[in-house]
Design a protein around this motif. Structure first.
Motif, short mmCIF file in Angstrom:
data_model
loop_
_atom_site.label_atom_id
_atom_site.label_comp_id
_atom_site.label_asym_id
_atom_site.label_seq_id
_atom_site.Cartn_x
_atom_site.Cartn_y
_atom_site.Cartn_z
N GLN A 108 0.82 -1.22 0.00
CA GLN A 108 0.00 0.00 0.00
C GLN A 108 0.85 1.27 0.00
O GLN A 108 0.34 2.36 -0.21
CB GLN A 108 -0.92 0.01 1.24
N PHE A 109 2.15 1.09 0.23
CA PHE A 109 3.04 2.24 0.39
C PHE A 109 3.04 3.17 -0.82
O PHE A 109 3.04 4.39 -0.68
CB PHE A 109 4.47 1.74 0.66
N SER A 110 3.04 2.60 -2.01
CA SER A 110 3.12 3.40 -3.23
C SER A 110 1.92 4.33 -3.42
O SER A 110 1.98 5.28 -4.21
CB SER A 110 3.26 2.50 -4.46
N LYS A 111 0.84 4.08 -2.70
CA LYS A 111 -0.37 4.90 -2.84
C LYS A 111 -0.29 6.19 -2.02
O LYS A 111 -1.13 7.08 -2.20
CB LYS A 111 -1.60 4.09 -2.41
N LYS A 112 0.68 6.28 -1.12
CA LYS A 112 0.78 7.45 -0.25
C LYS A 112 1.10 8.72 -1.01
O LYS A 112 0.59 9.79 -0.72
CB LYS A 112 1.84 7.20 0.84
N ASP A 113 2.00 8.62 -1.97
CA ASP A 113 2.39 9.78 -2.77
C ASP A 113 2.66 9.29 -4.18
O ASP A 113 3.79 9.14 -4.61
CB ASP A 113 3.64 10.43 -2.16
N LYS A 114 1.58 9.03 -4.91
CA LYS A 114 1.68 8.37 -6.21
C LYS A 114 2.54 9.13 -7.19
O LYS A 114 3.33 8.54 -7.94
CB LYS A 114 0.28 8.17 -6.80
N GLU A 115 2.40 10.45 -7.21
CA GLU A 115 3.11 11.25 -8.20
C GLU A 115 4.62 11.17 -8.01
O GLU A 115 5.36 10.96 -8.96
CB GLU A 115 2.64 12.71 -8.16
N PHE A 116 5.07 11.33 -6.75
CA PHE A 116 6.51 11.26 -6.52
C PHE A 116 7.02 9.83 -6.69
O PHE A 116 8.13 9.61 -7.18
CB PHE A 116 6.89 11.77 -5.13
N TYR A 117 6.22 8.86 -6.29
CA TYR A 117 6.61 7.46 -6.44
C TYR A 117 6.87 7.15 -7.91
O TYR A 117 7.88 6.54 -8.26
CB TYR A 117 5.49 6.56 -5.90
N LYS A 118 5.97 7.60 -8.79
CA LYS A 118 6.16 7.40 -10.23
C LYS A 118 7.38 8.17 -10.72
O LYS A 118 8.14 7.67 -11.56
CB LYS A 118 4.91 7.84 -10.99
N TYR A 119 7.55 9.37 -10.21
CA TYR A 119 8.68 10.22 -10.60
C TYR A 119 10.00 9.51 -10.29
O TYR A 119 10.89 9.42 -11.14
CB TYR A 119 8.60 11.55 -9.85
N PHE A 120 10.12 9.00 -9.10
CA PHE A 120 11.37 8.36 -8.68
C PHE A 120 11.57 7.03 -9.40
O PHE A 120 12.66 6.74 -9.89
CB PHE A 120 11.36 8.14 -7.17
N ARG A 121 10.52 6.22 -9.49
CA ARG A 121 10.62 4.91 -10.12
C ARG A 121 10.97 5.01 -11.60
O ARG A 121 11.65 4.13 -12.14
CB ARG A 121 9.32 4.14 -9.96
N SER A 122 10.52 6.05 -12.25
CA SER A 122 10.77 6.21 -13.68
C SER A 122 12.13 6.81 -13.98
O SER A 122 12.51 6.95 -15.14
CB SER A 122 9.68 7.08 -14.31
N GLY A 123 12.87 7.19 -12.92
CA GLY A 123 14.19 7.77 -13.11
C GLY A 123 14.14 9.20 -13.62
O GLY A 123 15.10 9.70 -14.23
N SER A 124 13.04 9.90 -13.36
CA SER A 124 12.89 11.28 -13.81
C SER A 124 13.81 12.23 -13.05
O SER A 124 14.23 11.93 -11.93
CB SER A 124 11.44 11.73 -13.65
N SER A 125 14.10 13.37 -13.64
CA SER A 125 14.99 14.35 -13.00
C SER A 125 14.54 15.79 -13.18
O SER A 125 15.17 16.69 -12.65
CB SER A 125 16.41 14.19 -13.56
N TYR A 126 13.44 16.01 -13.90
CA TYR A 126 13.03 17.38 -14.23
C TYR A 126 12.64 18.22 -13.02
O TYR A 126 12.67 19.45 -13.06
CB TYR A 126 11.89 17.36 -15.27
N ASN A 127 12.29 17.58 -11.90
CA ASN A 127 11.93 18.33 -10.69
C ASN A 127 12.97 18.17 -9.58
O ASN A 127 12.69 18.50 -8.42
CB ASN A 127 10.57 17.88 -10.17
#
Length: 279
Positions: A108-127
């Protein structure tokens, strides 16, 4: 910075491994590791208060790529200490349920902050300049901050969120291994009969089916745990699921919508064949 951090984290990892190799009991191990980490955190924070980063990129690198190496372990071992201290001492079945409950919390952890979770998991860096640069005006949103340090000179708005994600990953593996250890002991003591049916679909398809039935609360009035359902499917259809069920479910969660490809196919196929019978 790199010279200091390379030496610091090399020594840190080496000492953690030494403690793990000399202390088998998980509670004692967690206590020793936490005591050591507290000392090393003070040392790191003392350096951090004085150090001036040469650039924004260097600061981002430290808070995104380096700091979690110590803070994630602190969060992880804090959770291990809590989980093992409250683990049932006698019943293997109760132990499994205890670990499975904690494992479901991990999921259930990934549901706490979905946007940042996706950001980090996808290897994004724009923010990265927003998430991993210190700013006294930013709100520190990580719930585990109280476990470490809330001084805004020592953390950014999201570096401890990264540490929590990493700690959660390690905790999932730990819990899966604990469940497998108990199940392996039970299976050697009580060997099961061989089924005449063999699942010939993919493993991820049966995992999709199991989780759909779990969320539908189909078994035991909704009280059956994922591991219990998976064990019955394993025996009934001659397929080894073990801890791979959790990894498969992670793959399902990371799919683009719709998530239930197999279930959608089942429904469409059923409708088609029923309609064909009436044509």
């Amino acid at each position: 910075m790199q010279i200091y951090c390379d030496a610091f984290f090399c020594e840190f990892e080496s000492e953690i491994e030494k403690i793990k190799n000399t202390t088998i009991d998980p509670i004692s191990q967690a206590k020793q590791v936490l005591q050591y980490i507290q000392v090393k955190l003070k040392e790191l924070f003392k350096w951090l208060k004085k150090y001036i980063f040469n650039s924004i990129e260097e600061e981002i690198h430290f808070f995104k790529e380096l700091k979690f190496k110590i803070t994630s372990k602190y969060i992880f071992y804090k959770k291990i200490l809590d989980i093992e201290s409250n683990s049932p001492s006698n019943s293997k079945k109760l132990k499994i349920r205890h670990y499975e409950k904690e494992l479901n919390i991990c999921f259930q952890f990934s549901k706490k902050d979905k946007e940042f979770y996706k950001y980090f998991r996808s290897g994004s860096s724009y923010n990265d300049h927003l998430y991993f640069v210190r700013n006294s005006d930013k709100q520190i949103i990580n719930s585990d901050i109280v476990l470490i340090n809330c001084d805004k000179r020592l953390c950014t708005s999201h570096d401890l969120k990264v540490a929590s994600i990493i700690a959660n990953d390690i905790l999932e593996i730990y819990l899966e291994e604990k469940i497998d250890q108990i199940n392996n002991i039970c299976s050697t003591t009580h060997p099961s009969k061989t089924s005449k049916l063999t699942w010939t679909g993919t493993k991820i398809e049966i995992v999709e089916l199991i989780y759909s039935l779990y969320y539908q609360k189909t078994f035991n009035g909704g009280k059956a745990e994922i591991k219990e359902i998976a064990e019955e499917f394993s025996r009934a259809f001659n397929i080894q699921l073990d801890n791979s069920i959790y990894r498969c479910f992670t793959d399902i969660k990371n799919r683009p919508d719709p998530k239930g490809k197999f279930l959608n196919g089942l429904s469409e196929n059923l409708d088609k064949n029923i309609n064909d019978e009436f044509d």
